[in-house]
Design an enzyme around this catalytic site. Structure first.
Site, short mmCIF file in Angstrom:
data_model
loop_
_atom_site.label_atom_id
_atom_site.label_comp_id
_atom_site.label_asym_id
_atom_site.label_seq_id
_atom_site.Cartn_x
_atom_site.Cartn_y
_atom_site.Cartn_z
N ASP A 130 0.61 5.07 1.49
CA ASP A 130 -0.13 6.02 2.33
C ASP A 130 0.57 7.37 2.32
OD1 ASP A 130 -1.94 4.01 3.01
OD2 ASP A 130 -0.76 3.38 4.74
N ASP A 157 0.84 -1.19 0.00
CA ASP A 157 0.00 0.00 0.00
C ASP A 157 0.88 1.24 0.00
OD1 ASP A 157 -2.61 -1.36 0.36
OD2 ASP A 157 -1.76 -1.92 2.29
N ASP A 169 4.81 3.58 15.62
CA ASP A 169 5.20 2.44 16.46
C ASP A 169 6.69 2.13 16.43
OD1 ASP A 169 5.10 1.57 13.84
OD2 ASP A 169 3.58 0.04 14.17
#
Length: 420
Positions: A59, A57, A136
């Site tokens: 983003d 993906d 994270d």
């Protein structure tokens, strides 16, 4: 938070090319940039491009608010009540996700009602640096700037990427309490990228492993299925077992040596390009426990076997809200493997050989026979029986056909004539 000067790699210092980026993603980046907004490719896509991998993906991060993004794109829809995002839709059901940079709010900014804290915290907009520190892992906090094609690093992620090391941004003891699923994601990234885990991550997992049972089951289910899709389920779940994380992850699932070995066979199958339905993953997880509960040599009928299969997989399916159709398919795979392991010559064999599920059952049993080689002769015997049945059935159908009745047309009677 005090802004930190980032490490910036100019275009000639990194391998990322715009040819590797999705064309529709580039359109969004360029339009945001032309209208005076910061437009960064963010997260895992930057990490994968730097590692020479093709991202799944793409983003985007920006300083434009969701409402400002919507004004720029007619094909934009705002989603998420707690975490407001812009989804820009293109043909073929493609979605480019655009997120506004976030920051951690100060204590005096929080609303008076504690129930509103989570929603408020998720939607406090900030700078790119503040956004990077909310992520994270350091390798997931790298930005690609479409303005000058540079890579921006606020958290020493480039160094960790070079050293093949996974580090949490901030204190893992705090970050894992914030989101326990990060413990599973740490093991996933380490396995997927072949990175080493920072020692303080392992210590934090040991301290907070029980917290994983408090995570939303839907998120744990999706992350677990991602392990199967990536072909790393056996490796990660074995590490979870060694760290004492496995029962908290899968609602009490203990794991066994043979069970993990079967998952590794499933992973090898996935690497060959074969998709894995969730029903097969569930059946593989519980096949060893199921076969132990009703050994094929025991005097047991199929009704009892069905009850045993339900008894073993139903708690898992209820906990993760798995649809009845998926549970039914998983149960049929387990029962089918029992019938194969029991051998031939039992009642209902002909109907079993006609089952549309038989190819899937044989495939799971093939993987199981690689874990238990003593089952290989039975596998070959059933394969031959299935082949014979398929080749004989068409012949029987043809030989059993009745000749078509010849239709004759009745002559029309003359007007006024009555048949005698």
């Amino acid at each position: 938070m005090k802004e930190k000067n980032p490490v910036i790699l100019s275009r000639d210092q990194h391998p990322i090319s715009r040819k590797q980026i999705d064309p529709d993603c580039l359109k969004v980046l360029y339009r945001l940039h032309r209208h005076g907004y910061k437009a960064y490719l963010v997260g895992g896509s930057v990490r994968d491009l730097l590692l020479g991998r093709q991202p799944k993906d793409f983003d985007i991060g920006t300083d434009a608010t969701p409402s400002q993004v919507r004004k720029l794109f007619r094909n934009c829809f705002l989603v998420g009540r707690r975490f407001r995002l812009a989804h820009i839709r293109f043909s073929g059901n493609k979605i480019i996700e655009v997120a506004t940079f976030r920051r951690e709010p100060d204590a005096d900014e929080l609303p008076d009602d504690p129930d509103e804290h989570f929603h408020f915290v998720q939607n406090v907009f900030g700078t790119a640096c503040e956004d990077a520190h909310r992520r994270d892992f350091t390798i997931n906090a790298l930005f690609y700037n479409i303005a000058d094609f540079s890579v921006i690093d606020y958290v020493n992620g480039l160094e960790d990427l070079f050293n093949k090391q996974l580090r949490v941004i901030g204190d893992p003891l705090v970050r894992f309490v914030e989101d326990p699923v990060r413990m599973l994601r740490a093991l996933e990234f380490a396995a997927r990228l072949d990175f080493s885990l920072d020692d303080n991550i392992l210590q934090a997992i040991h301290t907070h492993k029980a917290l994983l049972a408090t995570a939303a089951p839907a998120r744990v289910r999706e992350e677990t299925m991602e392990l199967f899709r990536r072909g790393i389920a056996g490796r990660v779940l074995e590490q979870c077992r060694q760290l004492g994380l496995l029962p908290h992850l899968l609602a009490g699932y203990p794991g066994t040596d043979e069970g993990i070995a079967l998952l590794e066979k499933i992973d090898q199958r996935t690497h060959s390009g074969t998709d894995i339905p969730e029903s097969l993953s569930i059946a593989a997880l519980y096949l060893r426990l199921f076969m132990d509960s009703c050994p094929p040599t025991a005097d047991i009928n199929l009704t009892q076997v069905l009850h045993k299969a339900n008894e073993i997989i139903t708690p898992h399916c209820r906990y993760f809200s798995i649809a009845g159709g998926i549970r039914h398919d998983a149960r049929e795979l387990l029962i089918g493997c029992f019938r194969l392991a029991r051998g031939r010559g039992f009642r209902g064999e002909k109907r079993f050989l006609q089952s549309p599920q038989l190819p899937k059952i044989l495939e799971l049993f093939r993987l199981w026979s690689e874990v238990r080689p003593q089952l290989a002769p039975l596998l070959q015997e059933w394969r031959q029986a299935s082949h014979n049945h398929q080749t004989q059935s068409p012949k029987k159908a043809r030989s059993g056909q009745r000749p078509a009745r010849r239709r004759t047309r009745r002559k029309k009677s003359a007007p006024g004539h009555k048949p005698s």
